[in-house]
Design an enzyme around this catalytic site. Structure first.
Site, PDB file in Angstrom:
ATOM      1  N   TYR A 111       0.975  -1.251  -0.079  1.00  0.00           N
ATOM      2  CA  TYR A 111      -0.088  -0.037  -0.102  1.00  0.00           C
ATOM      3  C   TYR A 111       0.760   1.132   0.113  1.00  0.00           C
ATOM      4  O   TYR A 111       2.170   1.074   0.175  1.00  0.00           O
ATOM      5  CB  TYR A 111      -0.870   0.080   1.417  1.00  0.00           C
ATOM      6  CG  TYR A 111      -0.216   0.344   2.640  1.00  0.00           C
ATOM      7  CD1 TYR A 111      -0.211   1.383   3.314  1.00  0.00           C
ATOM      8  CD2 TYR A 111       0.314  -1.045   3.106  1.00  0.00           C
ATOM      9  CE1 TYR A 111       0.326   1.437   4.591  1.00  0.00           C
ATOM     10  CE2 TYR A 111       0.995  -0.834   4.148  1.00  0.00           C
ATOM     11  CZ  TYR A 111       1.012   0.466   5.098  1.00  0.00           C
ATOM     12  OH  TYR A 111       1.489   0.643   6.249  1.00  0.00           O
ATOM     13  N   HIS A 176       3.232   6.369  13.793  1.00  0.00           N
ATOM     14  CA  HIS A 176       2.038   6.075  12.857  1.00  0.00           C
ATOM     15  C   HIS A 176       1.109   5.316  13.441  1.00  0.00           C
ATOM     16  O   HIS A 176       1.307   4.775  14.606  1.00  0.00           O
ATOM     17  CB  HIS A 176       2.604   5.490  11.809  1.00  0.00           C
ATOM     18  CG  HIS A 176       3.079   4.104  11.915  1.00  0.00           C
ATOM     19  ND1 HIS A 176       4.466   3.899  12.466  1.00  0.00           N
ATOM     20  CD2 HIS A 176       2.532   2.942  11.439  1.00  0.00           C
ATOM     21  CE1 HIS A 176       4.620   2.460  12.465  1.00  0.00           C
ATOM     22  NE2 HIS A 176       3.645   1.903  11.736  1.00  0.00           N
ATOM     23  N   ARG A 249      18.347  -5.305  13.448  1.00  0.00           N
ATOM     24  CA  ARG A 249      17.102  -5.879  13.903  1.00  0.00           C
ATOM     25  C   ARG A 249      16.026  -5.980  12.551  1.00  0.00           C
ATOM     26  O   ARG A 249      15.852  -5.086  11.695  1.00  0.00           O
ATOM     27  CB  ARG A 249      16.377  -5.119  14.868  1.00  0.00           C
ATOM     28  CG  ARG A 249      15.064  -5.740  15.348  1.00  0.00           C
ATOM     29  CD  ARG A 249      14.320  -4.735  16.309  1.00  0.00           C
ATOM     30  NE  ARG A 249      13.178  -5.221  16.730  1.00  0.00           N
ATOM     31  CZ  ARG A 249      11.997  -4.731  16.321  1.00  0.00           C
ATOM     32  NH1 ARG A 249      11.990  -3.744  15.317  1.00  0.00           N
ATOM     33  NH2 ARG A 249      10.691  -5.157  16.700  1.00  0.00           N
TER      34      ARG A 249
END
Length: 431
Positions: A111, A176, A249
């Site tokens: 998206y 977010h 990570r």
């Protein structure tokens, strides 16, 4: 004191008469503090409200240590393979999204978000058309999703979208909320390679990057599964701070895309791709040439109603092409100028045969060369110059320099020093 002014207050009062009622007259009216402009007062949240919000965030988060050391190593090898395939450019265009110190790999569904949005703001995110990204790799279902379903962390068949975020030390993702109109809840994530932390309610500022103190900081260990839903997923932002990524990570985010989630049309997606590629990549010299010619031919055939953006783009490409052409012309002219100078210098310097013959001709025709012993010696040396060149391996220019040096040495040795005459100053004075 000035004429007509009996008091200093009278003088000050007269200087403000032309202002009328716009300004308060001094020393006559009392100051009204109610007319002072005051800042709006904001209601500060009480300590109880902050504690209540922290409780809501913790209620929306669930964690469990599901993967062992050996399972983590196996999954991390697969993540390295994904990164290597992405480096080789074997994925589709929208599968890989690169950023400084952080890369995202979309599988199943992708998206638009962040700077990719034409109109920024919550609710503007859109899914790419079907097939816009690669399918979810089988190893994610076999090694990760199946374990979540066995532990009843998520229902079977719930996951249809997977994202791998690969962070380098110091990498981050800004605050977010995962789009509510695209993804169902809960949102599952599994952490690998190293420990980190998930922060809630932070505010980012940039240049340089700074992050405010989080409302909740949730530690995440290697092999840990984290689920967020409710208030933690919908009402407060979450992020990964740079100071919490101290080593490499990676996290696998598993979500379910809603069936009625808004999706880009193929035509809109192509325009969006053109916009993002133009903003991200700078064309090279070859591509600028090609774009210039294509825009030139298109402008001939296009109608007068061509868009302003296309005209501006063609002008920029034409300017870039002309600039590159001027640079190449200057380089070519510089090379030709250097070549002509070399030819001119070679023509001005005598050839080997002329260098050999010139001392002989001077011996035969010049009186100075016959009379001077240096000229005769030089003429005799030139007779054996061909043999000397082959034996010594010297170039004609070096041989001439050597001959000049030897001639100077001979002149110094053969020259007779002038006689020194002692003169008595007394004799000069008498004479």
């Amino acid at each position: 004191m000035a004429a007509g002014m009996t008091d200093l207050r009278h003088k000050l009062d007269s200087s403000y008469r032309h202002l009328g009622d716009r300004k308060r007259k001094p020393f006559e009216d009392e100051y009204d503090s109610s007319r002072r402009r005051r800042r709006p007062s904001f209601e500060r949240r009480s300590f109880e409200d902050e504690i209540e919000e922290v409780k809501k965030i913790h209620e929306g988060c669930k964690q469990c240590q599901l993967f062992s050391e050996s399972e983590c190593r196996e999954i991390e090898k697969k993540i390295d393979e994904v990164v290597e395939i992405g480096k080789n450019g074997k994925y589709k265009e929208h599968t890989v999204d690169k950023a400084p110190l952080r890369n995202k790999y979309f599988f199943g569904e992708g998206y638009t978000y962040g700077a990719q949005l034409a109109k920024r703001g919550p609710g503007q995110e859109r899914l790419y058309p079907h097939g816009g990204v690669d399918e979810i790799p089988k190893w994610i279902f076999e090694l990760v999703v199946s374990r979540l379903e066995e532990a009843e962390v998520v229902p079977k068949g719930f996951i249809n979208s997977a994202v791998i975020n690969d962070y380098l030390p110091g990498g981050c993702i800004v605050s977010h909320v995962d789009p509510i109109h695209i993804f169902d809840r809960p949102i599952a994530s599994v952490s690998f390679f190293s420990d980190s932390a998930l922060s809630f309610g932070c505010k980012f500022s940039f240049k340089p990057i700074r992050v405010s103190k989080p409302k909740v900081c949730l530690p995440i260990s290697r092999g840990c599964v984290t689920l967020i839903s409710g208030y933690a997923a919908n009402e407060v932002t979450h992020c990964i701070r740079p100071e919490d990524v101290k080593a490499r990570r990676a996290v696998i985010i598993l979500r379910r895309v809603l069936p009625d989630a808004p999706r880009l049309e193929p035509s809109t997606a192509s325009d969006h791709d053109r916009h993002t590629s133009a903003s991200r990549h700078t064309p090279s010299h070859q591509s600028s040439k090609r774009d210039h010619h294509s825009h030139h031919h298109r402008s001939k055939d296009s109608s007068p109603t061509s868009s302003r953006s296309e005209r501006e783009r063609s002008e920029k490409d034409r300017y870039r092409y002309d600039k590159d052409k001027d640079r190449s012309d200057r380089e070519r002219n510089g090379k030709e100028r250097g070549r002509s100078e070399k030819e001119r210098s070679s023509e001005s310097s005598p050839s080997r045969e002329s260098k050999r013959k010139s001392p002989v001709s001077v011996e035969n025709g010049s009186h100075a060369s016959r009379s001077s012993p240096h000229g005769q010696a030089k003429a005799e040396d030139t007779k054996t110059s061909g043999k000397d060149d082959k034996q010594s391996g010297l170039s004609p220019l070096k041989r001439l320099r050597k001959e000049e040096e030897e001639g100077l040495k001979r002149e110094k040795t053969e020259a007779v020093p002038p006689k020194r005459v002692k003169i008595n100053r007394h004799q000069l004075s008498k004479s």
